[in-house]
Scaffold this motif. Structure first.
Motif, PDB file in Angstrom:
ATOM      1  N   ASP A  73      -2.297  67.995  57.696  1.00 51.14           N
ATOM      2  CA  ASP A  73      -1.446  69.112  57.271  1.00 51.14           C
ATOM      3  C   ASP A  73      -0.125  69.138  58.031  1.00 51.14           C
ATOM      4  OD1 ASP A  73      -4.401  71.162  57.119  1.00 51.14           O
ATOM      5  OD2 ASP A  73      -3.364  70.177  55.447  1.00 51.14           O
ATOM      6  N   THR A  74      -0.016  68.316  59.059  1.00 53.87           N
ATOM      7  CA  THR A  74       1.199  68.276  59.857  1.00 53.87           C
ATOM      8  C   THR A  74       2.406  67.917  58.999  1.00 53.87           C
ATOM      9  OG1 THR A  74       0.029  67.692  61.892  1.00 53.87           O
ATOM     10  CG2 THR A  74       2.368  67.094  61.754  1.00 53.87           C
ATOM     11  N   ALA A  75       3.407  68.784  59.025  1.00 58.54           N
ATOM     12  CA  ALA A  75       4.609  68.595  58.200  1.00 58.54           C
ATOM     13  C   ALA A  75       5.562  69.743  58.483  1.00 58.54           C
ATOM     14  CB  ALA A  75       4.247  68.577  56.718  1.00 58.54           C
ATOM     15  N   ALA A 133       6.191  65.629  55.220  1.00 57.58           N
ATOM     16  CA  ALA A 133       5.842  64.881  56.418  1.00 57.58           C
ATOM     17  C   ALA A 133       6.863  63.764  56.601  1.00 57.58           C
ATOM     18  CB  ALA A 133       4.436  64.309  56.286  1.00 57.58           C
ATOM     19  N   PRO A 134       7.024  63.247  57.814  1.00 56.61           N
ATOM     20  CA  PRO A 134       7.997  62.179  58.057  1.00 56.61           C
ATOM     21  C   PRO A 134       7.768  60.991  57.138  1.00 56.61           C
ATOM     22  CG  PRO A 134       7.183  63.058  60.125  1.00 56.61           C
ATOM     23  CD  PRO A 134       6.352  63.683  59.047  1.00 56.61           C
ATOM     24  N   GLY A 135       8.830  60.541  56.494  1.00 52.47           N
ATOM     25  CA  GLY A 135       8.746  59.380  55.630  1.00 52.47           C
ATOM     26  C   GLY A 135       8.157  59.634  54.264  1.00 52.47           C
ATOM     27  N   LYS A 136       7.845  60.895  53.968  1.00 52.87           N
ATOM     28  CA  LYS A 136       7.244  61.219  52.683  1.00 52.87           C
ATOM     29  C   LYS A 136       8.138  62.186  51.909  1.00 52.87           C
ATOM     30  CE  LYS A 136       2.400  60.536  53.918  1.00 52.87           C
ATOM     31  NZ  LYS A 136       1.041  61.140  53.878  1.00 52.87           N
ATOM     32  N   GLU A 137       7.857  62.263  50.622  1.00 48.19           N
ATOM     33  CA  GLU A 137       8.590  63.210  49.794  1.00 48.19           C
ATOM     34  C   GLU A 137       8.047  64.627  50.011  1.00 48.19           C
ATOM     35  OE1 GLU A 137       9.956  60.416  46.014  1.00 48.19           O
ATOM     36  OE2 GLU A 137       8.546  62.064  45.719  1.00 48.19           O
ATOM     37  N   ARG A 138       8.874  65.574  49.645  1.00 51.59           N
ATOM     38  CA  ARG A 138       8.452  66.963  49.732  1.00 51.59           C
ATOM     39  C   ARG A 138       7.377  67.214  48.677  1.00 51.59           C
ATOM     40  NH1 ARG A 138      13.169  71.192  50.804  1.00 51.59           N
ATOM     41  NH2 ARG A 138      13.514  69.505  52.315  1.00 51.59           N
ATOM     42  N   GLU A 139       6.269  67.789  49.098  1.00 54.03           N
ATOM     43  CA  GLU A 139       5.121  67.974  48.223  1.00 54.03           C
ATOM     44  C   GLU A 139       4.789  69.449  48.025  1.00 54.03           C
ATOM     45  OE1 GLU A 139       2.607  63.946  49.502  1.00 54.03           O
ATOM     46  OE2 GLU A 139       1.970  65.928  50.184  1.00 54.03           O
ATOM     47  N   PHE A 140       4.265  69.728  46.864  1.00 54.55           N
ATOM     48  CA  PHE A 140       3.833  71.076  46.529  1.00 54.55           C
ATOM     49  C   PHE A 140       2.586  71.452  47.337  1.00 54.55           C
ATOM     50  CE2 PHE A 140       2.981  74.812  44.182  1.00 54.55           C
ATOM     51  CZ  PHE A 140       1.625  74.824  43.891  1.00 54.55           C
ATOM     52  N   VAL A 141       2.572  72.695  47.813  1.00 56.01           N
ATOM     53  CA  VAL A 141       1.409  73.215  48.531  1.00 56.01           C
ATOM     54  C   VAL A 141       0.769  74.375  47.748  1.00 56.01           C
ATOM     55  CG1 VAL A 141       0.593  74.316  50.642  1.00 56.01           C
ATOM     56  CG2 VAL A 141       2.363  72.538  50.761  1.00 56.01           C
TER      57      VAL A 141
END
Length: 123
Positions: free
Chosen positions: A89-91, A39-47
């Protein structure tokens, strides 16, 4: 291995969508495949992630019971079925693949990445 993710779009909260990840250049049947989101401004996260045989899967707590990861090795493809979508969940969603058996939830273990596909969930 080249990965191409697609299937993103604009969905209302409570809706559903399926992302696809197509591999080319090499068979990825022996690879672990995963989805990450950023998501904007966040790190890439595991789904979610799925081992090569398809029997072992992993999910982030935030998507358990809503998302389902699957794969079809005969099509060199993996999928992320997303149900009961929420605005959070938007990303941008990325598919990734790794040929080694490292921690499937750690993005640093993945050497192959797709270009990302945008998911926007409206409230």
């Amino acid at each position: 291995v080249q990965l191409q993710a697609c299937g993103g779009g604009l969905v209302q909260a409570g809706g559903f969508l399926r992302l696809s990840c197509k591999a080319s250049g090499h068979s990825f049947r022996s690879y672990t495949v995963a989805w990450f989101c950023q998501a904007p401004g966040k790190e890439r996260e595991f789904v979610a992630a799925i081992r090569w045989g398809g029997e072992i899967t992993y999910y982030a707590d935030s998507v358990k019971g809503r998302f389902t990861i699957s794969r079809d090795n005969s099509k060199n493809s993996a999928y992320l079925q997303m149900d009961n979508l929420k605005p959070e969940d938007t990303a941008v969603y990325y598919c990734a693949a790794q040929s080694i058996g490292s921690d499937p939830t750690n993005r640093h273990g993945y050497g192959y990445w797709g270009q990302g596909t945008q998911l926007t969930v409206s409230s």
